[in-house]
Scaffold this motif. Structure first.
Motif, mmCIF file in Angstrom:
data_model
loop_
_atom_site.group_PDB
_atom_site.id
_atom_site.type_symbol
_atom_site.label_atom_id
_atom_site.label_comp_id
_atom_site.label_asym_id
_atom_site.label_seq_id
_atom_site.Cartn_x
_atom_site.Cartn_y
_atom_site.Cartn_z
ATOM 1 N N MET A 76 -12.286 -64.148 -59.439
ATOM 2 C CA MET A 76 -11.837 -64.288 -58.079
ATOM 3 C C MET A 76 -10.654 -65.257 -58.061
ATOM 4 O O MET A 76 -10.693 -66.307 -58.659
ATOM 5 N N TYR A 77 -9.621 -64.870 -57.343
ATOM 6 C CA TYR A 77 -8.429 -65.700 -57.248
ATOM 7 C C TYR A 77 -8.587 -66.735 -56.143
ATOM 8 O O TYR A 77 -9.093 -66.450 -55.065
ATOM 9 N N GLN A 78 -8.150 -67.936 -56.407
ATOM 10 C CA GLN A 78 -8.251 -69.024 -55.440
ATOM 11 C C GLN A 78 -6.916 -69.340 -54.778
ATOM 12 O O GLN A 78 -6.869 -70.017 -53.770
ATOM 13 N N ASN A 79 -5.807 -68.866 -55.396
ATOM 14 C CA ASN A 79 -4.507 -69.214 -54.871
ATOM 15 C C ASN A 79 -3.488 -68.155 -55.264
ATOM 16 O O ASN A 79 -3.578 -67.569 -56.338
ATOM 17 N N GLU A 80 -2.535 -67.908 -54.398
ATOM 18 C CA GLU A 80 -1.428 -67.018 -54.683
ATOM 19 C C GLU A 80 -0.151 -67.713 -54.221
ATOM 20 O O GLU A 80 -0.096 -68.236 -53.109
ATOM 21 N N LYS A 81 0.858 -67.721 -55.054
ATOM 22 C CA LYS A 81 2.128 -68.374 -54.742
ATOM 23 C C LYS A 81 3.083 -67.350 -54.141
ATOM 24 O O LYS A 81 3.330 -66.296 -54.736
ATOM 25 N N THR A 82 3.618 -67.648 -52.960
ATOM 26 C CA THR A 82 4.585 -66.763 -52.327
ATOM 27 C C THR A 82 5.930 -66.909 -53.024
ATOM 28 O O THR A 82 6.470 -68.012 -53.128
ATOM 29 N N ILE A 83 6.467 -65.777 -53.485
ATOM 30 C CA ILE A 83 7.776 -65.764 -54.135
ATOM 31 C C ILE A 83 8.855 -65.400 -53.111
ATOM 32 O O ILE A 83 9.905 -66.025 -53.047
ATOM 33 N N SER A 84 8.579 -64.379 -52.310
ATOM 34 C CA SER A 84 9.531 -63.960 -51.285
ATOM 35 C C SER A 84 8.787 -63.304 -50.128
ATOM 36 O O SER A 84 7.643 -62.864 -50.277
ATOM 37 N N GLU A 85 9.436 -63.262 -48.984
ATOM 38 C CA GLU A 85 8.869 -62.645 -47.785
ATOM 39 C C GLU A 85 9.957 -61.791 -47.144
ATOM 40 O O GLU A 85 11.055 -62.271 -46.876
ATOM 41 N N LYS A 86 9.651 -60.507 -46.928
ATOM 42 C CA LYS A 86 10.614 -59.580 -46.318
ATOM 43 C C LYS A 86 10.062 -59.098 -44.983
ATOM 44 O O LYS A 86 8.947 -58.568 -44.922
ATOM 45 N N GLU A 87 10.836 -59.300 -43.929
ATOM 46 C CA GLU A 87 10.401 -58.843 -42.612
ATOM 47 C C GLU A 87 10.518 -57.326 -42.530
ATOM 48 O O GLU A 87 11.562 -56.756 -42.826
ATOM 49 N N ILE A 88 9.414 -56.686 -42.124
ATOM 50 C CA ILE A 88 9.368 -55.237 -41.978
ATOM 51 C C ILE A 88 9.496 -54.851 -40.507
ATOM 52 O O ILE A 88 10.200 -53.920 -40.153
ATOM 53 N N TYR A 89 8.800 -55.582 -39.655
ATOM 54 C CA TYR A 89 8.786 -55.270 -38.220
ATOM 55 C C TYR A 89 8.481 -56.535 -37.443
ATOM 56 O O TYR A 89 7.656 -57.342 -37.856
ATOM 57 N N LYS A 90 9.167 -56.720 -36.314
ATOM 58 C CA LYS A 90 8.865 -57.841 -35.428
ATOM 59 C C LYS A 90 8.772 -57.296 -34.002
ATOM 60 O O LYS A 90 9.764 -56.849 -33.440
ATOM 61 N N GLY A 91 7.555 -57.324 -33.467
ATOM 62 C CA GLY A 91 7.322 -56.823 -32.118
ATOM 63 C C GLY A 91 6.892 -57.936 -31.182
ATOM 64 O O GLY A 91 6.920 -59.113 -31.527
ATOM 65 N N ARG A 92 6.471 -57.545 -29.980
ATOM 66 C CA ARG A 92 6.018 -58.530 -28.984
ATOM 67 C C ARG A 92 4.711 -59.198 -29.401
ATOM 68 O O ARG A 92 4.489 -60.366 -29.126
ATOM 69 N N VAL A 93 3.842 -58.441 -30.053
ATOM 70 C CA VAL A 93 2.505 -58.939 -30.370
ATOM 71 C C VAL A 93 2.313 -59.191 -31.854
ATOM 72 O O VAL A 93 1.685 -60.175 -32.234
ATOM 73 N N VAL A 94 2.824 -58.323 -32.688
ATOM 74 C CA VAL A 94 2.627 -58.474 -34.125
ATOM 75 C C VAL A 94 3.962 -58.567 -34.862
ATOM 76 O O VAL A 94 4.992 -58.108 -34.377
ATOM 77 N N HIS A 95 3.889 -59.151 -36.033
ATOM 78 C CA HIS A 95 5.030 -59.315 -36.923
ATOM 79 C C HIS A 95 4.523 -58.912 -38.299
ATOM 80 O O HIS A 95 3.492 -59.417 -38.755
ATOM 81 N N LEU A 96 5.199 -57.990 -38.969
ATOM 82 C CA LEU A 96 4.762 -57.493 -40.262
ATOM 83 C C LEU A 96 5.754 -57.909 -41.343
ATOM 84 O O LEU A 96 6.959 -57.717 -41.193
#
Length: 115
Positions: free
Chosen positions: A1-21
């Motif tokens: 089981m993994y305890q940690n994940e390091k974020t390398i990059s984040e790419k915005e796919i969609y940004k709406g009024r309620v959700v952001h993907l």
């Protein structure tokens, strides 16, 4: 089981009024890299409102994804940074016109923690 994940990059796919993907590239503890599709949402609350005889209040609301009205306990979306209990009080007033004599924030359930 993994305890940690390091974020390398984040790419915005969609940004709406309620959700952001976003689609995030992460590095696992073992060095492998993979992608995580993340739904960012402020969360929500639902209220089990009881009357003096311990009857539970429900509301009937149309839910577009199901194309029908559903019976639900009062619920609503948190605003970013909003207190859960305050949101619950607001939704209770908006949905059934009630205020609670007693407020009990007994537990917090993250219904979408694996998405």
């Amino acid at each position: 089981m993994y305890q940690n994940e390091k974020t390398i990059s984040e790419k915005e796919i969609y940004k709406g009024r309620v959700v952001h993907l976003t689609c995030d590239e992460v590095e696992l503890e073992n060095g492998y890299k993979t992608l995580r599709e993340v739904i960012h949402h402020p969360g929500g609350v639902c209220i089990v409102a009881l009357d003096e005889d311990e009857n539970v209040y429900f509301v009937k609301q149309f839910r577009y994804p199901f194309k029908t009205a559903l019976m639900e306990i009062p619920a609503g979306k948190l605003e970013y940074g909003e207190d859960h209990l305050e949101c619950g009080r607001r939704e209770l007033k908006e949905e059934i016109g009630a205020t609670a004599e007693k407020n009990d924030l007994s537990w917090l359930y993250l219904s979408y923690s694996g998405l």
